[in-house]
Design an enzyme around this catalytic site. Structure first.
Site, mmCIF file in Angstrom:
data_model
loop_
_atom_site.group_PDB
_atom_site.id
_atom_site.type_symbol
_atom_site.label_atom_id
_atom_site.label_comp_id
_atom_site.label_asym_id
_atom_site.label_seq_id
_atom_site.Cartn_x
_atom_site.Cartn_y
_atom_site.Cartn_z
ATOM 1 N N LYS A 56 2.219 -3.297 7.358
ATOM 2 C CA LYS A 56 2.499 -3.473 5.924
ATOM 3 C C LYS A 56 3.948 -3.063 5.622
ATOM 4 C CE LYS A 56 0.112 -4.610 3.006
ATOM 5 N NZ LYS A 56 -0.278 -5.949 2.465
ATOM 6 N N THR A 62 0.817 -1.207 0.000
ATOM 7 C CA THR A 62 0.000 0.000 0.000
ATOM 8 C C THR A 62 0.854 1.261 0.000
ATOM 9 O OG1 THR A 62 -1.448 1.285 1.469
ATOM 10 C CG2 THR A 62 -0.119 -0.378 2.521
ATOM 11 N N ASP A 63 0.283 2.354 -0.475
ATOM 12 C CA ASP A 63 0.995 3.642 -0.416
ATOM 13 C C ASP A 63 1.073 4.172 1.021
ATOM 14 O OD1 ASP A 63 -1.709 4.344 -0.082
ATOM 15 O OD2 ASP A 63 -1.715 5.863 -1.657
ATOM 16 N N GLU A 64 0.261 3.582 1.936
ATOM 17 C CA GLU A 64 0.202 4.135 3.297
ATOM 18 C C GLU A 64 1.521 3.964 4.044
ATOM 19 O OE1 GLU A 64 -3.488 3.519 5.353
ATOM 20 O OE2 GLU A 64 -4.579 3.198 3.488
ATOM 21 N N TYR A 93 -1.892 -0.447 10.974
ATOM 22 C CA TYR A 93 -2.010 -1.106 9.662
ATOM 23 C C TYR A 93 -0.799 -0.806 8.788
ATOM 24 C CZ TYR A 93 -3.309 -1.559 4.733
ATOM 25 O OH TYR A 93 -3.302 -1.854 3.385
HETATM 26 P P1 NAD Z 1 -9.616 -7.339 2.349
HETATM 27 O O1 NAD Z 1 -9.579 -7.060 3.814
HETATM 28 O O2 NAD Z 1 -10.863 -7.063 1.578
HETATM 29 O O3 NAD Z 1 -9.256 -8.890 2.096
HETATM 30 C C1 NAD Z 1 -8.232 -9.550 2.777
HETATM 31 C C2 NAD Z 1 -8.399 -11.056 2.546
HETATM 32 O O4 NAD Z 1 -7.329 -11.727 3.241
HETATM 33 C C3 NAD Z 1 -9.713 -11.623 3.088
HETATM 34 O O5 NAD Z 1 -10.295 -12.483 2.132
HETATM 35 C C4 NAD Z 1 -9.292 -12.390 4.329
HETATM 36 O O6 NAD Z 1 -10.121 -13.503 4.606
HETATM 37 C C5 NAD Z 1 -7.879 -12.824 3.956
HETATM 38 N N1 NAD Z 1 -7.038 -13.059 5.138
HETATM 39 C C6 NAD Z 1 -6.885 -12.246 6.232
HETATM 40 N N2 NAD Z 1 -6.054 -12.818 7.106
HETATM 41 C C7 NAD Z 1 -5.656 -14.011 6.585
HETATM 42 C C8 NAD Z 1 -4.788 -15.041 6.993
HETATM 43 N N3 NAD Z 1 -4.150 -14.992 8.176
HETATM 44 N N4 NAD Z 1 -4.594 -16.107 6.183
HETATM 45 C C9 NAD Z 1 -5.230 -16.186 4.987
HETATM 46 N N5 NAD Z 1 -6.081 -15.240 4.537
HETATM 47 C C10 NAD Z 1 -6.282 -14.162 5.322
HETATM 48 O O7 NAD Z 1 -8.374 -6.568 1.765
HETATM 49 P P2 NAD Z 1 -8.174 -5.869 0.323
HETATM 50 O O8 NAD Z 1 -8.694 -4.486 0.385
HETATM 51 O O9 NAD Z 1 -8.650 -6.802 -0.735
HETATM 52 O O10 NAD Z 1 -6.590 -5.761 0.276
HETATM 53 C C11 NAD Z 1 -5.799 -6.814 -0.291
HETATM 54 C C12 NAD Z 1 -4.339 -6.433 -0.212
HETATM 55 O O11 NAD Z 1 -4.124 -5.216 -0.923
HETATM 56 C C13 NAD Z 1 -3.845 -6.171 1.216
HETATM 57 O O12 NAD Z 1 -2.548 -6.702 1.323
HETATM 58 C C14 NAD Z 1 -3.829 -4.665 1.333
HETATM 59 O O13 NAD Z 1 -2.845 -4.233 2.246
HETATM 60 C C15 NAD Z 1 -3.486 -4.266 -0.088
HETATM 61 N N6 NAD Z 1 -3.969 -2.932 -0.520
HETATM 62 C C16 NAD Z 1 -5.288 -2.596 -0.363
HETATM 63 C C17 NAD Z 1 -5.731 -1.368 -0.833
HETATM 64 C C18 NAD Z 1 -7.194 -0.963 -0.727
HETATM 65 O O14 NAD Z 1 -7.530 0.168 -1.076
HETATM 66 N N7 NAD Z 1 -8.093 -1.837 -0.293
HETATM 67 C C19 NAD Z 1 -4.837 -0.478 -1.428
HETATM 68 C C20 NAD Z 1 -3.504 -0.857 -1.573
HETATM 69 C C21 NAD Z 1 -3.075 -2.111 -1.118
HETATM 70 P P1 TYD Z 2 -10.760 3.992 4.213
HETATM 71 O O1 TYD Z 2 -11.691 3.561 3.139
HETATM 72 O O2 TYD Z 2 -10.882 3.385 5.573
HETATM 73 O O3 TYD Z 2 -9.268 3.795 3.623
HETATM 74 P P2 TYD Z 2 -7.838 4.317 4.224
HETATM 75 O O4 TYD Z 2 -8.001 4.724 5.624
HETATM 76 O O5 TYD Z 2 -7.022 3.061 4.087
HETATM 77 O O6 TYD Z 2 -7.394 5.425 3.310
HETATM 78 O O7 TYD Z 2 -10.884 5.562 4.384
HETATM 79 C C1 TYD Z 2 -10.679 6.436 3.299
HETATM 80 C C2 TYD Z 2 -10.760 7.846 3.834
HETATM 81 O O8 TYD Z 2 -12.090 8.085 4.276
HETATM 82 C C3 TYD Z 2 -9.861 8.074 5.047
HETATM 83 O O9 TYD Z 2 -9.339 9.394 4.979
HETATM 84 C C4 TYD Z 2 -10.818 7.942 6.225
HETATM 85 C C5 TYD Z 2 -12.133 8.447 5.652
HETATM 86 N N1 TYD Z 2 -13.358 7.849 6.245
HETATM 87 C C6 TYD Z 2 -14.385 8.671 6.711
HETATM 88 O O10 TYD Z 2 -14.300 9.918 6.630
HETATM 89 N N2 TYD Z 2 -15.502 8.094 7.249
HETATM 90 C C7 TYD Z 2 -15.629 6.739 7.362
HETATM 91 O O11 TYD Z 2 -16.669 6.262 7.904
HETATM 92 C C8 TYD Z 2 -14.583 5.899 6.876
HETATM 93 C C9 TYD Z 2 -14.683 4.403 6.956
HETATM 94 C C10 TYD Z 2 -13.456 6.493 6.307
#
Ligand code: NAD
Ligand code: TYD
Length: 353
Positions: free
Chosen positions: A162, A132-134, A158
């Site tokens: 990561k 992630t970019d975070e 988080y």
């Molecule tokens: P998500 O929370 O929707 O899904 C995570 C999945 O991992 C779930 O299906 C869960 O059951 C599985 N999981 C959790 N713990 C586990 C374990 N111990 N063993 C096996 N499986 C397990 O997450 P997402 O949003 O799909 O993110 C996927 C990846 O992408 C993550 O690594 C996250 O850090 C990265 N990422 C997410 C975003 C975003 O905007 N959502 C952006 C950049 C990177």
């Molecule tokens: P989120 O979807 O949780 O992603 P991330 O924290 O990983 O960027 O949140 C996106 C942005 O929205 C973040 O700045 C937090 C804000 N946010 C709210 O303002 N209200 C909410 O209820 C949630 C879940 C997030």
């Protein structure tokens, strides 16, 4: 055959669906099915012999060793993680366990497997780590967007977990030569996004006539990318990325949260008007998230220059598709809003004014 971890979650499921739409190469999908994992995301693959689902934990070394031995995957794409910042504030332990120890376990199992390979199989093996970019921390309003050489400054449990996993992946390449690649991507949105995250939460709450909780002043900026563009970036890295390299992936699309919420309200006003009035009436400013990062922005020039990748969707096309998907899949939303989901909403939002 590739091994995907976390393929029942939001991005992982989109990746598996996309992969099998564009290729006949089978996928072994390892997912623990935590609250975020959902086999309904993969319902369209029922009976498809190219998809082998295994319920299990990435911290279970014996299981991972067995999967490598049985299926001999040529690559692993590692999505599995605890992924929600607010949950990491309430309970960081699971984040360290899965994101750090789980990644360590996968790296060790992959290293053992890779060392047993020879010739082309060994040279072609890849471990792709989805990050992630975070990890880069928070930007000021005029700071340049994150490049791959930006220092790591994670601020939440988080992002810290990561960041730790990224460092392990980097070290396994430098020390052991394991052929790894890493992508650091900005905020994704699209179908199958769990309604604890901003965009699906706002859509679900609006349709239920509930408040739309905007943290703080709503001027925090994220760089939004439609999920299938993230999937195509990972496919490009897997196909042509250089081992040991990091690629930043983003949508060239920085927007403050309040603008996202206003856009969602406008789309819902158009597609499913509420006789009670515009959904904007539900916008409610609430107490901010502790340690809330102000701005993320990705400089995605390296992946464009080296691998020819650019996002296909604009924000306008992507967000409309997303709202349409949620309107057409309200059963999916209802099913994931289980008792455990309601407990989370109570825990996260009850203390906010
Ligand atoms: P998500 O929370 O929707 O899904 C995570 C999945 O991992 C779930 O299906 C869960 O059951 C599985 N999981 C959790 N713990 C586990 C374990 N111990 N063993 C096996 N499986 C397990 O997450 P997402 O949003 O799909 O993110 C996927 C990846 O992408 C993550 O690594 C996250 O850090 C990265 N990422 C997410 C975003 C975003 O905007 N959502 C952006 C950049 C990177
Ligand atoms: P989120 O979807 O949780 O992603 P991330 O924290 O990983 O960027 O949140 C996106 C942005 O929205 C973040 O700045 C937090 C804000 N946010 C709210 O303002 N209200 C909410 O209820 C949630 C879940 C997030």
């Amino acid at each position: 055959m590739i091994l995907v971890t976390g393929g029942a979650g939001f991005i992982g499921a989109n990746f598996v669906l996309d992969w099998l739409r564009t290729s006949d190469e089978p996928v072994v999908n390892l997912d623990a099915l935590t609250y975020a994992g959902n086999l309904e995301n993969l319902a369209s693959l029922k009976g498809d012999p190219r998809h082998v689902f295994v319920q299990g934990d990435i911290c279970d070394r014996a299981l991972i060793d067995r999967l490598f031995a049985e299926h001999q995957p040529r690559a692993i794409v590692h999505f599995a993680a605890e992924s929600h910042v607010d949950r990491s504030i309430h309970g960081p332990g699971d984040f360290v366990r899965t994101n750090v120890n789980g990644t360590f376990t996968l790296l060790e199992a992959a290293r053992g497997h890779w060392m047993s390979l020879e010739g082309e199989a060994r040279a072609g093996f890849r471990f792709h780590h989805v990050s992630t970019d975070e990890v880069y921390g928070s930007l000021g309003p005029t700071d340049p967007a994150f490049t791959e050489t930006k220092t790591y400054e994670p601020n939440s449990p988080y992002s810290a977990s990561k960041a730790a996993s990224d460092h392990l992946v980097r070290a396994w390449h430098h020390t052991y030569g394991l052929p790894v690649t890493t992508s650091n991507c900005s905020n994704n949105y699209g179908p199958y996004h769990f309604p604890e995250k901003l965009i699906p939460l706002m859509i679900a709450n609006a349709l239920a006539g509930k408040p739309l909780p905007v943290y703080g002043d709503g001027m925090q900026i994220r760089d939004w990318l439609f999920v299938t563009d993230h999937c195509s970036a990972i496919r490009a890295i897997l196909a042509n990325g250089t081992p040991g390299e990091v690629y930043n992936v983003g949508g060239w699309n920085e927007k403050p949260n309040i603008e996202i919420v206003n856009t969602l309200c406008a789309l819902l006003d158009e597609l499913k008007p509420d006789p009670a009035g515009s959904y904007r009436r539900l916008i409610t400013y609430v107490t901010d998230r502790p340690g809330h990062d102000r701005r993320y922005a990705i400089d995605a020039r390296k992946i464009e220059r080296e691998l020819g990748w650019r996002p296909a969707e604009t924000f306008d096309t992507g967000i409309r598709k997303t709202v349409e998907w949620y309107l057409a899949n309200q059963d999916w939303v209802a099913h994931v809003q289980s008792g455990a989901y309601r407990d989370w909403v109570e825990k996260n939002y009850a203390g906010r004014e």
